[in-house]
Design a protein around this motif. Structure first.
Motif, mmCIF file in Angstrom:
data_model
loop_
_atom_site.group_PDB
_atom_site.id
_atom_site.type_symbol
_atom_site.label_atom_id
_atom_site.label_comp_id
_atom_site.label_asym_id
_atom_site.label_seq_id
_atom_site.Cartn_x
_atom_site.Cartn_y
_atom_site.Cartn_z
ATOM 1 N N ARG A 97 0.832 -1.213 0.000
ATOM 2 C CA ARG A 97 0.000 0.000 0.000
ATOM 3 C C ARG A 97 0.862 1.256 0.000
ATOM 4 O O ARG A 97 0.548 2.243 -0.674
ATOM 5 C CB ARG A 97 -0.944 -0.002 1.206
ATOM 6 N N GLU A 98 1.951 1.225 0.745
ATOM 7 C CA GLU A 98 2.862 2.377 0.775
ATOM 8 C C GLU A 98 3.429 2.650 -0.610
ATOM 9 O O GLU A 98 3.499 3.801 -1.063
ATOM 10 C CB GLU A 98 4.003 2.107 1.760
ATOM 11 N N ALA A 99 3.837 1.582 -1.298
ATOM 12 C CA ALA A 99 4.397 1.744 -2.639
ATOM 13 C C ALA A 99 3.348 2.275 -3.611
ATOM 14 O O ALA A 99 3.622 3.193 -4.398
ATOM 15 C CB ALA A 99 4.950 0.404 -3.136
ATOM 16 N N PHE A 100 2.131 1.727 -3.552
ATOM 17 C CA PHE A 100 1.080 2.163 -4.466
ATOM 18 C C PHE A 100 0.707 3.619 -4.227
ATOM 19 O O PHE A 100 0.413 4.358 -5.175
ATOM 20 C CB PHE A 100 -0.152 1.278 -4.311
ATOM 21 N N LEU A 101 0.696 4.035 -2.966
ATOM 22 C CA LEU A 101 0.365 5.428 -2.652
ATOM 23 C C LEU A 101 1.447 6.368 -3.166
ATOM 24 O O LEU A 101 1.152 7.442 -3.696
ATOM 25 C CB LEU A 101 0.199 5.584 -1.140
ATOM 26 N N ALA A 102 2.707 5.965 -3.035
ATOM 27 C CA ALA A 102 3.820 6.817 -3.449
ATOM 28 C C ALA A 102 4.018 6.821 -4.955
ATOM 29 O O ALA A 102 4.519 7.796 -5.510
ATOM 30 C CB ALA A 102 5.105 6.350 -2.758
ATOM 31 N N ALA A 103 3.638 5.731 -5.623
ATOM 32 C CA ALA A 103 3.898 5.591 -7.063
ATOM 33 C C ALA A 103 2.635 5.081 -7.751
ATOM 34 O O ALA A 103 2.486 3.876 -7.991
ATOM 35 C CB ALA A 103 5.069 4.637 -7.292
ATOM 36 N N PRO A 104 1.696 5.967 -8.088
ATOM 37 C CA PRO A 104 0.439 5.537 -8.727
ATOM 38 C C PRO A 104 0.639 4.785 -10.033
ATOM 39 O O PRO A 104 -0.251 4.033 -10.450
ATOM 40 C CB PRO A 104 -0.296 6.866 -8.957
ATOM 41 N N ASP A 105 1.791 4.969 -10.691
ATOM 42 C CA ASP A 105 2.042 4.223 -11.925
ATOM 43 C C ASP A 105 2.101 2.720 -11.667
ATOM 44 O O ASP A 105 1.824 1.913 -12.569
ATOM 45 C CB ASP A 105 3.340 4.688 -12.588
ATOM 46 N N LEU A 106 2.431 2.316 -10.438
ATOM 47 C CA LEU A 106 2.421 0.890 -10.103
ATOM 48 C C LEU A 106 0.995 0.338 -10.161
ATOM 49 O O LEU A 106 0.787 -0.822 -10.542
ATOM 50 C CB LEU A 106 2.996 0.660 -8.707
ATOM 51 N N VAL A 107 0.024 1.142 -9.772
ATOM 52 C CA VAL A 107 -1.371 0.708 -9.812
ATOM 53 C C VAL A 107 -1.834 0.564 -11.256
ATOM 54 O O VAL A 107 -2.522 -0.399 -11.621
ATOM 55 C CB VAL A 107 -2.276 1.688 -9.044
ATOM 56 N N GLU A 108 -1.446 1.515 -12.101
ATOM 57 C CA GLU A 108 -1.821 1.408 -13.511
ATOM 58 C C GLU A 108 -1.128 0.207 -14.163
ATOM 59 O O GLU A 108 -1.719 -0.459 -15.020
ATOM 60 C CB GLU A 108 -1.469 2.699 -14.248
ATOM 61 N N ALA A 109 0.109 -0.081 -13.753
ATOM 62 C CA ALA A 109 0.778 -1.275 -14.262
ATOM 63 C C ALA A 109 0.037 -2.534 -13.839
ATOM 64 O O ALA A 109 -0.148 -3.472 -14.629
ATOM 65 C CB ALA A 109 2.228 -1.321 -13.760
ATOM 66 N N ALA A 110 -0.420 -2.564 -12.585
ATOM 67 C CA ALA A 110 -1.198 -3.713 -12.109
ATOM 68 C C ALA A 110 -2.478 -3.873 -12.913
ATOM 69 O O ALA A 110 -2.907 -5.000 -13.210
ATOM 70 C CB ALA A 110 -1.519 -3.539 -10.622
ATOM 71 N N SER A 111 -3.100 -2.764 -13.265
ATOM 72 C CA SER A 111 -4.309 -2.794 -14.075
ATOM 73 C C SER A 111 -4.025 -3.355 -15.467
ATOM 74 O O SER A 111 -4.748 -4.223 -15.963
ATOM 75 C CB SER A 111 -4.885 -1.376 -14.183
ATOM 76 N N ARG A 112 -2.959 -2.882 -16.093
ATOM 77 C CA ARG A 112 -2.626 -3.355 -17.445
ATOM 78 C C ARG A 112 -2.221 -4.825 -17.433
ATOM 79 O O ARG A 112 -2.578 -5.588 -18.334
ATOM 80 C CB ARG A 112 -1.519 -2.492 -18.038
ATOM 81 N N ASP A 113 -1.459 -5.233 -16.410
ATOM 82 C CA ASP A 113 -1.068 -6.644 -16.305
ATOM 83 C C ASP A 113 -2.289 -7.545 -16.192
ATOM 84 O O ASP A 113 -2.344 -8.620 -16.796
ATOM 85 C CB ASP A 113 -0.170 -6.858 -15.081
ATOM 86 N N LEU A 114 -3.277 -7.120 -15.405
ATOM 87 C CA LEU A 114 -4.479 -7.938 -15.221
ATOM 88 C C LEU A 114 -5.280 -8.014 -16.515
ATOM 89 O O LEU A 114 -5.754 -9.098 -16.903
ATOM 90 C CB LEU A 114 -5.331 -7.349 -14.095
ATOM 91 N N ARG A 115 -5.429 -6.901 -17.184
ATOM 92 C CA ARG A 115 -6.145 -6.895 -18.461
ATOM 93 C C ARG A 115 -5.433 -7.782 -19.485
ATOM 94 O O ARG A 115 -6.075 -8.489 -20.269
ATOM 95 C CB ARG A 115 -6.260 -5.458 -18.969
ATOM 96 N N TRP A 116 -4.110 -7.774 -19.464
ATOM 97 C CA TRP A 116 -3.319 -8.549 -20.433
ATOM 98 C C TRP A 116 -3.568 -10.051 -20.288
ATOM 99 O O TRP A 116 -3.527 -10.789 -21.272
ATOM 100 C CB TRP A 116 -1.846 -8.225 -20.246
ATOM 101 N N ILE A 117 -3.839 -10.504 -19.082
ATOM 102 C CA ILE A 117 -4.133 -11.921 -18.877
ATOM 103 C C ILE A 117 -5.346 -12.330 -19.698
ATOM 104 O O ILE A 117 -5.365 -13.394 -20.336
ATOM 105 C CB ILE A 117 -4.363 -12.226 -17.387
ATOM 106 N N THR A 118 -6.360 -11.488 -19.727
ATOM 107 C CA THR A 118 -7.569 -11.831 -20.479
ATOM 108 C C THR A 118 -7.320 -11.814 -21.977
ATOM 109 O O THR A 118 -8.049 -12.468 -22.737
ATOM 110 C CB THR A 118 -8.722 -10.868 -20.132
ATOM 111 N N VAL A 119 -6.302 -11.084 -22.418
ATOM 112 C CA VAL A 119 -5.941 -11.059 -23.836
ATOM 113 C C VAL A 119 -5.147 -12.302 -24.211
ATOM 114 O O VAL A 119 -5.380 -12.929 -25.250
ATOM 115 C CB VAL A 119 -5.125 -9.788 -24.160
ATOM 116 N N ARG A 120 -4.214 -12.712 -23.346
ATOM 117 C CA ARG A 120 -3.286 -13.786 -23.670
ATOM 118 C C ARG A 120 -3.806 -15.181 -23.332
ATOM 119 O O ARG A 120 -3.353 -16.159 -23.901
ATOM 120 C CB ARG A 120 -1.955 -13.562 -22.926
ATOM 121 N N ASP A 121 -4.735 -15.276 -22.385
ATOM 122 C CA ASP A 121 -5.218 -16.583 -21.948
ATOM 123 C C ASP A 121 -6.660 -16.771 -22.398
ATOM 124 O O ASP A 121 -7.583 -16.196 -21.815
ATOM 125 C CB ASP A 121 -5.129 -16.688 -20.421
#
Length: 255
Positions: free
Chosen positions: A71-95
């Protein structure tokens, strides 16, 4: 929805919550677990942090500690949250077997291992070396995925099956890469030398080993069990031990 048409983490989170509500109505036994995992959280970063804590911690104290680090990392670096979002979406594309977002978030350890890496990389970049290495160690023990926090990994990335994956120090992995189980990527000499660079859209099949100061080109494929110690040009497939090239756009014939 952001201006380039890609769902933001907020949009993705609303879709996940909707899936959770529907799933809970269909199966109350499964639904009983969704409050703490999904419905009690206000956003994706809180839910991912909860999953990280649950996966890495061996008791309630450890689970709370690891979730708080995330949570500390996500609060300090919102780009990590967007990366988590893109990674999750990518699973539905690849699998092709994955029809929604909820089950990968809850059940795909490769997804959580990748987010653990992203947090550890943020810690590493901010000089918190010992804590970064602790997260790597916990991920290796609990998830069977060991990614050195100094590595550089783009987004989205999909760790499929995600067992016995090792990514060493200073490895670079581009966007839209898929990595299967038992893949090793690292330097030939543990004491020095450059690490492999994996290009955009590359596909690393099960059991592949990629070692040394080499480049794997964009959209290249590494076959199952291949051992690669030389460059693989863009669009080529490398197979065998030692690896040889096949299916190259320009009909190259050897690594």
């Amino acid at each position: 929805m952001n201006p380039n048409g890609i769902a933001s983490s907020d949009d993705l989170w609303q879709s996940i919550r909707h899936e959770a509500v529907v799933a809970g109505a269909i199966d109350p036994i499964f639904g009983s677990s969704l409050s703490s995992a999904i419905l009690d959280h206000a956003d994706l970063d809180s839910a991912v942090a909860y999953q990280i804590g649950g996966r890495l911690g061996k008791n309630s104290t450890e689970r709370g500690r690891f979730a708080q680090i995330a949570r500390e990392a996500f609060l300090a670096a919102p780009d990590l949250v967007e990366a988590a979002s893109r990674d999750l979406r990518w699973i539905t594309v690849r699998d092709p077997a994955t029809m929604g977002l909820l089950l990968p978030l809850l059940n795909f350890k490769g997804y959580i291992a990748l987010q653990v890496f992203r947090v550890s990389n943020w810690l590493w970049s901010n000089g918190r070396i010992d804590l970064a290495l602790l997260l790597q160690s916990q991920s290796s023990d609990s998830l069977q995925v060991s990614i050195h926090p100094s590595a550089r990994i783009g987004t989205p990335v999909f760790l499929d099956h995600a067992t016995e994956i090792v990514v060493g120090r200073l490895v670079e992995i581009g966007d839209e890469v898929t990595i299967l189980q038992r893949v090793t990527v690292g330097r030939k000499d543990a004491l020095g030398g450059r690490a492999p660079r994996i290009g955009r859209g590359a596909y690393l099949s099960a059991g592949a080993t990629i070692l040394g100061d080499i480049s794997i080109g964009d959209f290249a494929k590494i076959g199952a069990g291949a051992v690669v110690t030389k460059d693989v040009p863009a669009g080529c497939t490398a197979v065998g031990v030692p690896a040889r090239l096949t299916n190259c756009p320009e009909q190259r014939v050897r690594v």
